[in-house]
Scaffold this motif. Structure first.
Motif, PDB file in Angstrom:
ATOM      1  N   GLU A   1      47.271  13.733  19.422  1.00 54.67           N
ATOM      2  CA  GLU A   1      46.081  13.322  20.168  1.00 54.67           C
ATOM      3  C   GLU A   1      46.089  11.818  20.364  1.00 54.67           C
ATOM      4  O   GLU A   1      46.210  11.063  19.398  1.00 54.67           O
ATOM      5  CB  GLU A   1      44.814  13.766  19.426  1.00 54.67           C
ATOM      6  CG  GLU A   1      43.558  13.626  20.282  1.00 54.67           C
ATOM      7  CD  GLU A   1      42.349  14.306  19.638  1.00 54.67           C
ATOM      8  OE1 GLU A   1      41.977  15.396  20.099  1.00 54.67           O
ATOM      9  OE2 GLU A   1      41.792  13.747  18.675  1.00 54.67           O
ATOM     10  N   SER A   2      45.974  11.366  21.607  1.00 50.83           N
ATOM     11  CA  SER A   2      45.942   9.931  21.893  1.00 50.83           C
ATOM     12  C   SER A   2      44.498   9.458  21.843  1.00 50.83           C
ATOM     13  O   SER A   2      43.663   9.943  22.601  1.00 50.83           O
ATOM     14  CB  SER A   2      46.519   9.676  23.284  1.00 50.83           C
ATOM     15  OG  SER A   2      45.994   8.475  23.821  1.00 50.83           O
TER      16      SER A   2
ATOM     17  N   ALA B   1      43.394   8.289  25.284  1.00 51.68           N
ATOM     18  CA  ALA B   1      43.146   9.380  26.220  1.00 51.68           C
ATOM     19  C   ALA B   1      41.860  10.125  25.851  1.00 51.68           C
ATOM     20  O   ALA B   1      41.088  10.523  26.725  1.00 51.68           O
ATOM     21  CB  ALA B   1      44.344  10.340  26.237  1.00 51.68           C
ATOM     22  N   LEU B   2      41.615  10.283  24.547  1.00 48.54           N
ATOM     23  CA  LEU B   2      40.400  10.985  24.121  1.00 48.54           C
ATOM     24  C   LEU B   2      39.150  10.196  24.505  1.00 48.54           C
ATOM     25  O   LEU B   2      38.169  10.750  25.006  1.00 48.54           O
ATOM     26  CB  LEU B   2      40.436  11.236  22.605  1.00 48.54           C
ATOM     27  CG  LEU B   2      39.239  12.023  22.065  1.00 48.54           C
ATOM     28  CD1 LEU B   2      39.133  13.399  22.706  1.00 48.54           C
ATOM     29  CD2 LEU B   2      39.315  12.151  20.538  1.00 48.54           C
TER      30      LEU B   2
ATOM     31  N   VAL C   1      38.602  10.799  28.189  1.00 51.11           N
ATOM     32  CA  VAL C   1      38.043  12.127  28.484  1.00 51.11           C
ATOM     33  C   VAL C   1      36.554  12.143  28.123  1.00 51.11           C
ATOM     34  O   VAL C   1      35.713  12.615  28.894  1.00 51.11           O
ATOM     35  CB  VAL C   1      38.801  13.222  27.708  1.00 51.11           C
ATOM     36  CG1 VAL C   1      38.105  14.570  27.861  1.00 51.11           C
ATOM     37  CG2 VAL C   1      40.245  13.321  28.178  1.00 51.11           C
TER      38      VAL C   1
ATOM     39  N   ARG D   1      39.103  18.671  25.586  1.00 52.83           N
ATOM     40  CA  ARG D   1      39.594  17.787  24.523  1.00 52.83           C
ATOM     41  C   ARG D   1      41.128  17.841  24.449  1.00 52.83           C
ATOM     42  O   ARG D   1      41.789  16.850  24.167  1.00 52.83           O
ATOM     43  CB  ARG D   1      38.978  18.181  23.177  1.00 52.83           C
ATOM     44  CG  ARG D   1      39.464  17.292  22.067  1.00 52.83           C
ATOM     45  CD  ARG D   1      38.591  17.291  20.831  1.00 52.83           C
ATOM     46  NE  ARG D   1      39.128  16.307  19.911  1.00 52.83           N
ATOM     47  CZ  ARG D   1      38.417  15.574  19.085  1.00 52.83           C
ATOM     48  NH1 ARG D   1      37.112  15.730  19.040  1.00 52.83           N
ATOM     49  NH2 ARG D   1      39.000  14.702  18.297  1.00 52.83           N
TER      50      ARG D   1
ATOM     51  N   ALA E   1      43.597  15.279  25.887  1.00 51.83           N
ATOM     52  CA  ALA E   1      43.973  14.026  25.207  1.00 51.83           C
ATOM     53  C   ALA E   1      45.256  14.174  24.381  1.00 51.83           C
ATOM     54  O   ALA E   1      45.734  13.205  23.797  1.00 51.83           O
ATOM     55  CB  ALA E   1      42.829  13.544  24.325  1.00 51.83           C
TER      56      ALA E   1
ATOM     57  N   ASN F   1      46.185   4.487  31.227  1.00 52.74           N
ATOM     58  CA  ASN F   1      44.836   5.045  31.317  1.00 52.74           C
ATOM     59  C   ASN F   1      44.467   5.457  32.746  1.00 52.74           C
ATOM     60  O   ASN F   1      44.647   4.708  33.690  1.00 52.74           O
ATOM     61  CB  ASN F   1      43.804   4.058  30.771  1.00 52.74           C
ATOM     62  CG  ASN F   1      42.543   4.794  30.320  1.00 52.74           C
ATOM     63  OD1 ASN F   1      42.632   5.737  29.536  1.00 52.74           O
ATOM     64  ND2 ASN F   1      41.393   4.403  30.835  1.00 52.74           N
TER      65      ASN F   1
ATOM     66  N   THR G   1      40.477  13.084  33.819  1.00 53.42           N
ATOM     67  CA  THR G   1      40.706  13.399  32.414  1.00 53.42           C
ATOM     68  C   THR G   1      42.186  13.626  32.081  1.00 53.42           C
ATOM     69  O   THR G   1      42.566  13.593  30.915  1.00 53.42           O
ATOM     70  CB  THR G   1      39.921  14.663  32.019  1.00 53.42           C
ATOM     71  OG1 THR G   1      40.270  15.707  32.926  1.00 53.42           O
ATOM     72  CG2 THR G   1      38.426  14.417  32.097  1.00 53.42           C
TER      73      THR G   1
ATOM     74  N   PRO H   1      45.878  12.583  31.471  1.00 48.68           N
ATOM     75  CA  PRO H   1      46.506  11.287  31.206  1.00 48.68           C
ATOM     76  C   PRO H   1      47.731  11.063  32.090  1.00 48.68           C
ATOM     77  O   PRO H   1      48.387  12.008  32.510  1.00 48.68           O
ATOM     78  CB  PRO H   1      46.926  11.404  29.736  1.00 48.68           C
ATOM     79  CG  PRO H   1      47.134  12.858  29.521  1.00 48.68           C
ATOM     80  CD  PRO H   1      46.184  13.580  30.449  1.00 48.68           C
TER      81      PRO H   1
END
Lengths: 408, 408
Positions: free
Chosen positions: A91-92, A95-96, A99, A115, A118, A128, A133, A135
């Motif tokens: 999980e980045s 990215a999270l 989102v 979720r 991400a 980014n 949403t 990536p």
């Protein structure tokens, strides 16, 4: 520096969606001085994507991949790239955050499906995506790079402009490629080719000429590697000047938009066979309200009379597709909407509705200003509806440009 | 049977022209039960074309190539294919007759440049191109086939329909592939995915589901290898019926066209922010005159007053982008053009013109019939002009469809 573009999606491969991403990306990369050698489309299928990626990674410096990053089950790109580069999904945090920010701004709750957007392969750098949403992922690999972008056109375009192209320019050194467009109208491609052959043969080796005919317009495109002397165009004007309507625009609607804006002239349209196409091409451009006041799509005869003031007797005597009608349409809309200029079109777009006297492809076009009205009869001789609409539209734009250049 | 499509042209590779040929060909081949595995674009460059052809001839049963067949100097496909297949150029009497016929019908003299279009490699079979001077060439080779077509879209399309697909069907045996479209509007892709997940998981293996979101509409596409039981759709309707606006159409304008034609209802449009886009999408379809009477593109406030009868006091009190204005626009155009139904749009398409109260992407849409008017406020929250126009257009079409289905 060689670039391959891979657009993924069954919807592209079965032709349900036109692949505008390839042309948008190619145009942006070319303008930034990079060389697109190949673009290809493959479906949402593991092996086909993997083969395409593998081949491209062996023949190109940079591989740009779009599509397959959505939250739904047919989107498989991310996992596939993770496997291809021998990495694992993590999980980045960036990215999270992104989102979460997007879902909050829309007032929605973050679902587990979203979720999961991400999650990214550990070996990539996340660029980014401010607009969506999914990536954008940058994979450096043995001196080359693969970039995975979402297939949603406006997200892809934003990412290309703000993230991918700057990073590619920073990573690779690129030669400058310029293009120059000259718009030619009123002569067929092969006649134009004969006419300008002496000039074409005299072009230096770093300039490549292409003929791009579209709906009655031929765009001559010079592709220049390095620099060139603009005086080289004089030879072209000497041979074909009377057919040249403009430079440095992609389309005639762009040229009309630029010309009317610069000269501060206003326009109204009265469209029958083009059905609103002229108005929508102009209003698709930001700032059109400075010159475009409005238009009447007068599809039925009643509307030609009531909204444009075409005389009942004119329609009865000459018919809707006639010089008298098109003149009254142009003059009527110019007067009623109070503009400097007006365009009118009436014709038989087809495939049905033709007669022996007025076959499909018969079109009358008029342009009007305070001094009078010019009308022209065209016989496109084809029964393809969209082609007749597009040619009528370009013919109307070219007549308007010539009127403005001669008289305003 | 596996097909690769190769579209040749620098104009495609640098992105000056959108490659509609790939999608048109893919759609036609898919509809004829053939499987397109890859489409690719290469420039007007010998080695790139040769590499692409060679790779495709080793991996596909049929390779379809477009472009590079014109009379001008940048068109090199024919000679290259002649070399590739180890053949020599000869004048084809059939191709020459065709070139001569076309030039005569246009009243032009046959030039040497154009006569050269009748030269073809000896090893190919010429498929007559009724619409143009470039020949279509069929090269059988070790159980596979390469077909070279002109890149001019309408010639290519005609040749595909009348020459190439029938000959491919005759040469190869193909499995039937069906597609089924369901148009869903008013719910985002990821929410739809969550909502219909149980149904999606229950689909048999021969059915593949894809989500195709475009401008506020999501097209669900089922691709079926072989046959399926239409009752399978019941599960989808049980879960998401209220968002489904139609089936078996590619776009909402096609659905509106079909619905209005079938029900014998007439329509008028009053467009501000969509600028004629609604009218042109409907009139692009043959037969639109049966229901579409006309439209007003009311871009300036003066035209909203004079051509639609919007009250000056309404514009002064509420502004052009307001519920009161959009209602008067819809009612005004319906009354003045005398139709059963009307659509009106007014909004801020952007990128400029937004305020704090009415940001870019604020759009009011109304649909009216004899019983009244429904108006809806939309906040697209994006400042991309074309996206706002396209979403407004789709929203207007969806509102019209729902009005018709509920009340007519």
């Amino acid at each position: 520096m060689q670039i391959t573009i891979i657009n993924i999606g069954d919807e592209l491969l079965i032709g349900q969606v036109v692949n505008t991403n390839a042309s948008t990306m190619s145009r942006m990369l070319t303008a930034a001085g990079m060389d697109v050698r190949k673009t290809l489309v493959v479906g949402d299928e593991r092996q086909a994507i993997r083969d395409a990626v593998d081949e491209a990674m062996h023949t190109s410096d940079a591989v740009l991949v779009t599509g397959g990053l959505g939250p739904t089950k047919d989107d498989i790109t991310k996992k596939l790239l993770c496997d291809y580069f021998g990495s694992e999904l993590v999980e980045s945090p960036m990215a999270l955050d992104n989102v979460r920010r997007i879902f909050e701004s829309r007032g929605y709750e973050l679902t587990p499906v979203n979720r999961a957007q991400a999650l990214v392969p550990r070996c990539c750098e996340v660029l980014n995506n401010d607009l969506g949403t999914a990536p954008c992922m940058w994979f450096p690999h043995e001196g080359r790079v693969l970039v995975s972008l979402p297939g949603v056109p406006f997200e892809m375009e934003w990412l290309m402009r703000n993230r991918v192209i700057p990073k590619l320019q920073q990573t690779f050194n690129t030669e400058v490629i310029q293009t120059k467009n000259i718009l030619v109208q009123g002569i067929g491609e092969s006649f134009l080719s004969d006419l300008i052959e002496p000039w074409e043969l005299s072009l230096p080796a770093n300039i490549k000429l292409a003929y791009l005919p579209v709906a009655g317009l031929t765009k001559l495109r010079l592709t220049v590697h390095g620099s060139y002397d603009p005086a080289i165009l004089k030879g072209l004007y000497d041979l074909a000047g009377k057919y040249i309507v403009g430079e440095d625009c992609e389309t005639l609607d762009e040229l009309v938009h630029k010309t009317l804006t610069e000269r501060g002239l206003t326009l109204a349209t009265a469209e029958s066979c083009t059905g609103g196409n002229i108005a929508r091409l102009l209003t698709a451009q930001a700032g059109a309200s400075a010159y475009f006041k409005g238009g009447i799509v007068a599809y039925s005869n009643e509307v030609k009379e009531s909204a444009l003031g075409v005389k009942h007797s004119t329609l009865a005597a000459h018919g809707a597709v006639s010089e008298a009608t098109v003149r009254e349409m142009a003059e009527g809309v110019r007067q009623r909407l109070g503009t400097d200029l007006a365009i009118a079109t009436t014709g038989i777009a087809g495939p049905d509705g033709g007669t022996k006297e007025k076959p499909v492809g018969t079109v009358w076009i008029a342009v009007a200003d305070a001094n009078g009205t010019e009308a022209k009869l065209l016989q496109f001789g084809a029964n393809r509806r969209q082609q007749n609409i597009d040619r009528s539209t370009n013919q109307a734009f070219a007549m308007l440009i010539r009127l403005i250049c001669q008289k305003h």
